[in-house]
Design an enzyme around this catalytic site. Structure first.
Site, PDB file in Angstrom:
ATOM      1  N   ARG A  64       0.825  -1.213   0.000  1.00  0.00           N
ATOM      2  CA  ARG A  64       0.000   0.000   0.000  1.00  0.00           C
ATOM      3  C   ARG A  64       0.862   1.268   0.000  1.00  0.00           C
ATOM      4  O   ARG A  64       0.381   2.357   0.259  1.00  0.00           O
ATOM      5  CB  ARG A  64      -0.951   0.000   1.200  1.00  0.00           C
ATOM      6  CG  ARG A  64      -1.720  -1.308   1.274  1.00  0.00           C
ATOM      7  CD  ARG A  64      -3.114  -1.188   1.829  1.00  0.00           C
ATOM      8  NE  ARG A  64      -3.772  -2.490   1.774  1.00  0.00           N
ATOM      9  CZ  ARG A  64      -4.574  -2.905   0.798  1.00  0.00           C
ATOM     10  NH1 ARG A  64      -4.858  -2.119  -0.217  1.00  0.00           N
ATOM     11  NH2 ARG A  64      -5.108  -4.102   0.827  1.00  0.00           N
ATOM     12  N   HIS A  79       4.130 -10.174  -6.482  1.00  0.00           N
ATOM     13  CA  HIS A  79       3.004  -9.257  -6.728  1.00  0.00           C
ATOM     14  C   HIS A  79       3.491  -7.819  -6.576  1.00  0.00           C
ATOM     15  O   HIS A  79       4.082  -7.461  -5.568  1.00  0.00           O
ATOM     16  CB  HIS A  79       1.890  -9.556  -5.722  1.00  0.00           C
ATOM     17  CG  HIS A  79       0.527  -9.070  -6.142  1.00  0.00           C
ATOM     18  ND1 HIS A  79       0.287  -7.775  -6.532  1.00  0.00           N
ATOM     19  CD2 HIS A  79      -0.661  -9.714  -6.228  1.00  0.00           C
ATOM     20  CE1 HIS A  79      -0.996  -7.645  -6.836  1.00  0.00           C
ATOM     21  NE2 HIS A  79      -1.598  -8.810  -6.666  1.00  0.00           N
ATOM     22  N   TYR A 135      -0.078  -2.497  -4.835  1.00  0.00           N
ATOM     23  CA  TYR A 135      -1.400  -2.041  -5.295  1.00  0.00           C
ATOM     24  C   TYR A 135      -1.351  -0.589  -5.732  1.00  0.00           C
ATOM     25  O   TYR A 135      -2.153  -0.138  -6.547  1.00  0.00           O
ATOM     26  CB  TYR A 135      -2.433  -2.149  -4.168  1.00  0.00           C
ATOM     27  CG  TYR A 135      -2.732  -3.545  -3.706  1.00  0.00           C
ATOM     28  CD1 TYR A 135      -3.053  -4.537  -4.626  1.00  0.00           C
ATOM     29  CD2 TYR A 135      -2.717  -3.884  -2.357  1.00  0.00           C
ATOM     30  CE1 TYR A 135      -3.349  -5.824  -4.212  1.00  0.00           C
ATOM     31  CE2 TYR A 135      -3.013  -5.173  -1.932  1.00  0.00           C
ATOM     32  CZ  TYR A 135      -3.322  -6.137  -2.863  1.00  0.00           C
ATOM     33  OH  TYR A 135      -3.613  -7.397  -2.451  1.00  0.00           O
ATOM     34  N   HIS A 187      -1.499  -5.545 -11.016  1.00  0.00           N
ATOM     35  CA  HIS A 187      -2.780  -5.053 -11.506  1.00  0.00           C
ATOM     36  C   HIS A 187      -2.487  -4.039 -12.610  1.00  0.00           C
ATOM     37  O   HIS A 187      -1.743  -3.087 -12.362  1.00  0.00           O
ATOM     38  CB  HIS A 187      -3.560  -4.382 -10.372  1.00  0.00           C
ATOM     39  CG  HIS A 187      -3.906  -5.309  -9.244  1.00  0.00           C
ATOM     40  ND1 HIS A 187      -4.655  -4.930  -8.163  1.00  0.00           N
ATOM     41  CD2 HIS A 187      -3.606  -6.621  -9.042  1.00  0.00           C
ATOM     42  CE1 HIS A 187      -4.805  -5.967  -7.345  1.00  0.00           C
ATOM     43  NE2 HIS A 187      -4.170  -7.001  -7.848  1.00  0.00           N
ATOM     44  N   GLU A 202      -2.734  -9.170 -14.293  1.00  0.00           N
ATOM     45  CA  GLU A 202      -3.799  -9.850 -13.552  1.00  0.00           C
ATOM     46  C   GLU A 202      -5.160  -9.494 -14.137  1.00  0.00           C
ATOM     47  O   GLU A 202      -5.435  -8.325 -14.444  1.00  0.00           O
ATOM     48  CB  GLU A 202      -3.732  -9.467 -12.065  1.00  0.00           C
ATOM     49  CG  GLU A 202      -4.785 -10.199 -11.241  1.00  0.00           C
ATOM     50  CD  GLU A 202      -4.550 -10.136  -9.744  1.00  0.00           C
ATOM     51  OE1 GLU A 202      -3.447  -9.719  -9.313  1.00  0.00           O
ATOM     52  OE2 GLU A 202      -5.470 -10.509  -8.996  1.00  0.00           O
ATOM     53  N   ASP A 204      -7.332 -14.430 -11.882  1.00  0.00           N
ATOM     54  CA  ASP A 204      -7.839 -14.389 -10.504  1.00  0.00           C
ATOM     55  C   ASP A 204      -9.304 -14.837 -10.530  1.00  0.00           C
ATOM     56  O   ASP A 204     -10.139 -14.209 -11.187  1.00  0.00           O
ATOM     57  CB  ASP A 204      -7.701 -12.965  -9.951  1.00  0.00           C
ATOM     58  CG  ASP A 204      -8.106 -12.861  -8.488  1.00  0.00           C
ATOM     59  OD1 ASP A 204      -9.217 -13.309  -8.153  1.00  0.00           O
ATOM     60  OD2 ASP A 204      -7.315 -12.331  -7.692  1.00  0.00           O
ATOM     61  N   HIS A 209     -11.864 -12.285  -9.311  1.00  0.00           N
ATOM     62  CA  HIS A 209     -11.964 -11.143 -10.225  1.00  0.00           C
ATOM     63  C   HIS A 209     -12.738 -11.496 -11.490  1.00  0.00           C
ATOM     64  O   HIS A 209     -13.608 -10.734 -11.915  1.00  0.00           O
ATOM     65  CB  HIS A 209     -10.577 -10.638 -10.618  1.00  0.00           C
ATOM     66  CG  HIS A 209      -9.787 -10.095  -9.466  1.00  0.00           C
ATOM     67  ND1 HIS A 209      -8.503  -9.630  -9.608  1.00  0.00           N
ATOM     68  CD2 HIS A 209     -10.085  -9.956  -8.158  1.00  0.00           C
ATOM     69  CE1 HIS A 209      -8.050  -9.217  -8.435  1.00  0.00           C
ATOM     70  NE2 HIS A 209      -8.987  -9.410  -7.535  1.00  0.00           N
ATOM     71  N   HIS A 233      -4.775 -16.949  -9.301  1.00  0.00           N
ATOM     72  CA  HIS A 233      -5.091 -16.576  -7.925  1.00  0.00           C
ATOM     73  C   HIS A 233      -6.396 -17.275  -7.576  1.00  0.00           C
ATOM     74  O   HIS A 233      -7.408 -17.044  -8.262  1.00  0.00           O
ATOM     75  CB  HIS A 233      -5.280 -15.059  -7.787  1.00  0.00           C
ATOM     76  CG  HIS A 233      -4.014 -14.280  -7.808  1.00  0.00           C
ATOM     77  ND1 HIS A 233      -3.995 -12.900  -7.898  1.00  0.00           N
ATOM     78  CD2 HIS A 233      -2.719 -14.676  -7.725  1.00  0.00           C
ATOM     79  CE1 HIS A 233      -2.736 -12.489  -7.882  1.00  0.00           C
ATOM     80  NE2 HIS A 233      -1.943 -13.534  -7.775  1.00  0.00           N
ATOM     81  N   ASP A 276     -14.859  -7.208  -6.318  1.00  0.00           N
ATOM     82  CA  ASP A 276     -13.531  -7.617  -5.851  1.00  0.00           C
ATOM     83  C   ASP A 276     -13.419  -7.672  -4.326  1.00  0.00           C
ATOM     84  O   ASP A 276     -12.683  -6.887  -3.733  1.00  0.00           O
ATOM     85  CB  ASP A 276     -12.442  -6.693  -6.430  1.00  0.00           C
ATOM     86  CG  ASP A 276     -11.037  -7.196  -6.102  1.00  0.00           C
ATOM     87  OD1 ASP A 276     -10.897  -8.273  -5.490  1.00  0.00           O
ATOM     88  OD2 ASP A 276     -10.080  -6.480  -6.452  1.00  0.00           O
ATOM     89  N   HIS A 303     -12.538 -10.739  -1.721  1.00  0.00           N
ATOM     90  CA  HIS A 303     -12.174 -12.151  -1.667  1.00  0.00           C
ATOM     91  C   HIS A 303     -12.826 -12.836  -0.464  1.00  0.00           C
ATOM     92  O   HIS A 303     -12.999 -12.221   0.583  1.00  0.00           O
ATOM     93  CB  HIS A 303     -10.656 -12.311  -1.551  1.00  0.00           C
ATOM     94  CG  HIS A 303      -9.900 -11.685  -2.678  1.00  0.00           C
ATOM     95  ND1 HIS A 303      -8.539 -11.792  -2.818  1.00  0.00           N
ATOM     96  CD2 HIS A 303     -10.314 -10.929  -3.733  1.00  0.00           C
ATOM     97  CE1 HIS A 303      -8.140 -11.148  -3.898  1.00  0.00           C
ATOM     98  NE2 HIS A 303      -9.198 -10.604  -4.478  1.00  0.00           N
ATOM     99  N   GLU A 349      -5.320 -16.042  -2.132  1.00  0.00           N
ATOM    100  CA  GLU A 349      -5.332 -14.676  -1.589  1.00  0.00           C
ATOM    101  C   GLU A 349      -6.587 -14.512  -0.748  1.00  0.00           C
ATOM    102  O   GLU A 349      -7.237 -13.469  -0.760  1.00  0.00           O
ATOM    103  CB  GLU A 349      -5.363 -13.645  -2.723  1.00  0.00           C
ATOM    104  CG  GLU A 349      -4.185 -13.689  -3.653  1.00  0.00           C
ATOM    105  CD  GLU A 349      -4.295 -12.650  -4.759  1.00  0.00           C
ATOM    106  OE1 GLU A 349      -5.339 -12.583  -5.430  1.00  0.00           O
ATOM    107  OE2 GLU A 349      -3.326 -11.886  -4.923  1.00  0.00           O
TER     108      GLU A 349
HETATM  109 FE    FE Z   1      -8.645  -8.856  -5.661  1.00  0.00          FE
HETATM  110 FE    FE Z   2      -5.515 -11.418  -7.195  1.00  0.00          FE
HETATM  111 ZN    ZN Z   3      -3.756  -8.964  -7.320  1.00  0.00          ZN
END
Ligand code: FE
Ligand code: FE
Ligand code: ZN
Length: 275
Positions: A37, A67, A70, A107, A142, A175, A178, A210, A223, A225, A255
């Site tokens: 983040r 990964h 974000y 992403h 992704e 994913d 997603h 994912h 989105d 999870h 995830e």
């Molecule tokens: Fe997600």
């Molecule tokens: Fe993901």
């Molecule tokens: Zn991701």
């Protein structure tokens, strides 16, 4: 036998992640290359990387799926923030060279009102730059839920990025939460979704998954999870996925909202479903 793993904390270094993975029955894993983040990255430790590479080989791990943060939005509107994101991407790929042959997933980004085409141009430009040095890493785009102005919620957008980059070092990480949120019904018609992916993107581009259940219904573009079997995808969907001939050999990364014991259980569950 399959490659199953989850997101692990990178704070103890790479060898520590391999050891943690082994302790929960994982033979692949994901980790954030920097604060997910923020943008702060850890000091590099070549000796730790070398030991991790050895341990990964000794224990027959599948490819890792690192990964990107974000916050790295390659198609944000502010030029300065955009060039900062592009620099972060370059630095991440350079760092990944210490763990050669693995995947780096991220992403694609949110175009924040500039339009999908402008967003795709920015993402592709940043990728062309970052891939130019030829580091031993395959970049994965992704598939996204299509929340807000997110790019990558449609297979056509993924294909457009790949075409604009023009490199074989770009693949896709699918994913499950997603794509289902994004309007691809892998619950009722996994084969149909994979056929559509093949037609639009090309199945050979699919490199990793994912595995997440979803808190929301089909095509909700949300989105959120959920743990396996506790959301709208359900366990049968994951049974199909882990046994599907086009998917079963790919690294599958959880995830789900879990700590390590929960991940350990889900990895065991996936292994028990894989026949
Ligand atoms: Fe997600
Ligand atoms: Fe993901
Ligand atoms: Zn991701």
């Amino acid at each position: 036998m399959g490659y199953f793993g989850c997101h692990l904390s990178a704070s103890g270094g790479n060898l520590a992640m391999v050891e943690t993975a082994l302790s929960i029955g994982a033979n692949t894993f994901a980790f954030f290359t920097r604060n997910p983040r923020g943008s702060r990255a850890k000091k590099e430790d070549p000796a730790d990387c070398a030991r991790a590479v050895q341990a990964l080989q000794a224990h027959n791990f599948g490819k890792l799926v690192a990964h990107g943060a974000y916050t790295m939005n390659l198609c944000t509107a502010d030029p300065e923030a955009r060039s900062f994101a592009a620099d972060v991407l370059c630095d991440d790929l350079r760092r990944m060279a210490a763990l050669p042959g693995n995947f780096y997933n991220f992403h694609p980004g949110s175009h924040v009102g500039q339009g999908v085409d402008a967003g795709i141009d920015y993402i592709a430009k940043a990728l062309r730059q970052a891939l130019a040095p030829g580091y031993p890493v395959t970049v994965l785009l992704e598939t996204m839920a299509g929340k807000g102005s997110e790019i990558g919620g449609k297979f056509e957008q993924i294909r457009a990025i790949i075409d604009a980059v023009g490199s074989n070092d770009v693949g896709v990480c699918l994913d499950t939460c997603h794509v289902y949120d994004g309007g691809y019904d892998i619950v009722k018609d996994l084969d149909g979704v994979l056929a559509e992916f093949d037609r639009i993107v090309g199945i050979s581009r699919l490199k990793a998954l994912h595995l997440n259940d979803s808190k929301n219904p089909f095509a909700s573009h949300k989105d959120r999870h959920e743990c396996l079997g506790e959301g709208s995808l359900g366990l049968e969907t994951f049974r199909h996925i882990v046994n599907h001939p086009l998917l079963k050999d790919k690294p599958m990364i959880l995830e789900t909202p879990n700590e390590l014991p929960g991940y350990q259980k889900e990895i065991a569950l996936l292994r028990s479903m894989a026949c």
